[in-house]
Design an enzyme around this catalytic site. Structure first.
Site, PDB file in Angstrom:
ATOM      1  N   CYS A 191     -13.665 -68.096  48.574  1.00 20.68           N
ATOM      2  CA  CYS A 191     -13.403 -66.998  49.620  1.00 20.68           C
ATOM      3  C   CYS A 191     -12.052 -66.254  49.126  1.00 20.68           C
ATOM      4  O   CYS A 191     -10.961 -66.877  48.519  1.00 20.68           O
ATOM      5  CB  CYS A 191     -12.872 -67.285  51.107  1.00 20.68           C
ATOM      6  N   CYS A 201      -8.914 -66.986  50.938  1.00 18.92           N
ATOM      7  CA  CYS A 201      -8.398 -68.241  50.785  1.00 18.92           C
ATOM      8  C   CYS A 201      -7.690 -68.049  49.519  1.00 18.92           C
ATOM      9  O   CYS A 201      -6.525 -69.055  49.208  1.00 18.92           O
ATOM     10  CB  CYS A 201      -9.474 -69.437  50.659  1.00 18.92           C
TER      11      CYS A 201
END
Length: 227
Positions: A84, A87
């Site tokens: 991600c 992230c």
């Protein structure tokens, strides 16, 4: 001339359209409050310290999570999904504190809930610390929280997308990414959890100033124990 019945039908359809539009707007407004978010259950030290973690590499070994912070405390990121881009942005932000954490003697770690292909390897350049596998996902509990379609209508999520995209972060769609992550600052020994940040929506990052403030408390506590 329009027949009266045609006029009534047109008025009815118009009323239905207005009602549907109003309901949609109301739904979007409600979705941007915390009303429909899963309530967070705070973790306890007893809950986290017995978590079984595994090293990721050629010789994976298992150990208890308390080994990470027992002597010096630790900052631990629970990564929602290594691929991600949000992230990766958060990991990069936390890593910007590495030199200050090193001065305090506080290590920086991350845990992931799955190890797929080379996802962790591709995540590592964004995170300046060791990464371990939490197969049971205890760092994402005690009550695991998910965000699904609600995330698509939350303004904060789209603002986070834009921020990370402008920052040059990229990612992929590999792996499970609906269970929300978080971040912990854990004291040495039985000092306890000094800071617990639970991601309430995609891209909801911990406050870096709060992370450092909590880490400084670990350093002082350790110094007192050593005297």
């Amino acid at each position: 001339m329009f027949d009266l019945s045609d006029q009534l039908i047109a008025m009815g359809l118009w009323s239905i359209s207005i009602g549907a539009f109003g309901a949609a707007v109301a739904g979007i407004l409600l979705a941007n409050t915390d009303l429909f978010l899963t309530q967070t259950e705070e973790a306890t030290l007893d809950y986290l310290e017995e978590t079984e973690l595994k090293a990721i590499g050629d010789e994976p070994k298992s150990f208890k999570a308390k080994d990470l912070w027992e002597k010096n405390g630790a900052v631990v990121m629970a990564v929602r999904r290594p691929g991600c881009f949000l992230c990766r942005e958060e990991a990069s932000d936390l890593s910007s504190l590495k030199s200050q954490l090193d001065q305090l003697g506080v290590p920086l770690y991350a845990v992931v809930k799955e190890n797929i292909g080379n996802e962790v390897e591709q995540f590592q350049p964004y995170f300046n610390g060791k990464i371990f596998l939490d197969e049971k996902g205890k760092f994402y509990g005690p009550q695991k929280r998910k965000m699904m379609f609600l995330g698509l209508v939350r303004l904060g999520v789209w603002q986070n997308f834009r921020r990370a995209w402008k920052g040059g972060f990229e990612g992929n769609l590999e792996g499970e990414g609906l269970i929300l992550g978080g971040m912990f600052v854990i004291g040495s020994g039985k000092q306890g959890i000094l800071l617990e940040h639970r991601e309430k929506e995609f891209g909801d990052k911990a406050n870096l100033t709060a992370v450092l403030d909590a880490a400084r408390k670990i350093n002082k506590q350790r110094a007192q124990n050593d005297n």
